[in-house]
Design an enzyme around this catalytic site. Structure first.
Site, PDB file in Angstrom:
ATOM      1  N   ASP A 145       0.906  -1.290  -0.024  1.00  0.00           N
ATOM      2  CA  ASP A 145      -0.093   0.109   0.013  1.00  0.00           C
ATOM      3  C   ASP A 145       0.973   0.920  -0.132  1.00  0.00           C
ATOM      4  O   ASP A 145       1.938   1.263   0.727  1.00  0.00           O
ATOM      5  CB  ASP A 145      -0.823   0.028   1.300  1.00  0.00           C
ATOM      6  CG  ASP A 145      -2.065  -1.068   1.251  1.00  0.00           C
ATOM      7  OD1 ASP A 145      -2.318  -1.379   0.106  1.00  0.00           O
ATOM      8  OD2 ASP A 145      -2.334  -1.585   2.261  1.00  0.00           O
ATOM      9  N   ASP A 184      -6.997  -1.022  -4.786  1.00  0.00           N
ATOM     10  CA  ASP A 184      -8.071  -0.529  -4.003  1.00  0.00           C
ATOM     11  C   ASP A 184      -8.999   0.636  -4.238  1.00  0.00           C
ATOM     12  O   ASP A 184     -10.085   0.881  -4.208  1.00  0.00           O
ATOM     13  CB  ASP A 184      -7.379  -0.205  -2.446  1.00  0.00           C
ATOM     14  CG  ASP A 184      -6.763  -1.353  -1.819  1.00  0.00           C
ATOM     15  OD1 ASP A 184      -6.927  -2.376  -1.792  1.00  0.00           O
ATOM     16  OD2 ASP A 184      -5.821  -0.671  -0.991  1.00  0.00           O
TER      17      ASP A 184
END
Length: 173
Positions: A128, A150
């Protein structure tokens, strides 16, 4: 000729799936190569937006981080993979969804597969790197760090939900 047009209409959205996976994996590779883990590589707008290198061994918002590894494999890898395969089959075969809905589902599949690539091939967890200040809303100073996959899931999911809420012109005929 009709069969070829119908097939193209069903297959073309899966280009978005491939694009999301490629963009997700390329950006994650750049982050891993250029930014040490747990470091900020870029910050702008007085820290509102940052690019950092974080890892998530769980799912959204780090839910399930303390689960047993075997349970994580089943819940975070095998079941999602099966669900994405079924969603892909539905997206391709369904006559009951619109073109916009088909593209949204293809984007969601791409995001899901992008994160699954990390779950299967990155033992340290899903990479991330997008980090946004949230100003204490809902008790969070920063929104949980996320990635391209995402973002694709959320954006396509919101658009998909809107297609069910806002009636299309075609349904009025």
């Amino acid at each position: 000729m009709e069969v070829a047009v119908n097939s193209d209409r069903r297959v073309l959205p899966f280009l978005l799936t491939v694009f999301v996976i490629a963009a997700d994996q390329m950006t994650k590779c750049m982050i891993v190569k250029l930014i040490p883990e747990f470091h900020i590589g870029f910050s702008c707008l007085d820290g509102f937006f940052r690019i950092i290198h974080a890892r998530n061994t769980a799912i959204a918002f780090s839910l399930g981080d303390s689960m047993a590894p075997g349970l994580k494999v089943v819940l975070f890898c095998i079941i999602p993979l099966a669900a994405l395969i079924l969603l892909g089959i539905f997206t391709y075969r369904s006559d009951s969804i619109s073109g916009v809905q088909r593209w949204c589902l293809a984007g969601i599949i791409g995001g899901g597969l992008g994160n699954l690539v990390d779950r299967f091939f990155r033992p340290a967890g899903v990479v991330d790197f997008l980090d946004v200040k949230f100003y204490g809303l809902f008790g969070m100073e920063r929104w949980p760090t996320f990635n391209v996959a995402d973002a694709a899931i959320v954006v396509c999911g919101v658009i998909l939900a809107l297609t069910f809420i806002i009636p299309s012109k075609a349904s009025h005929k």
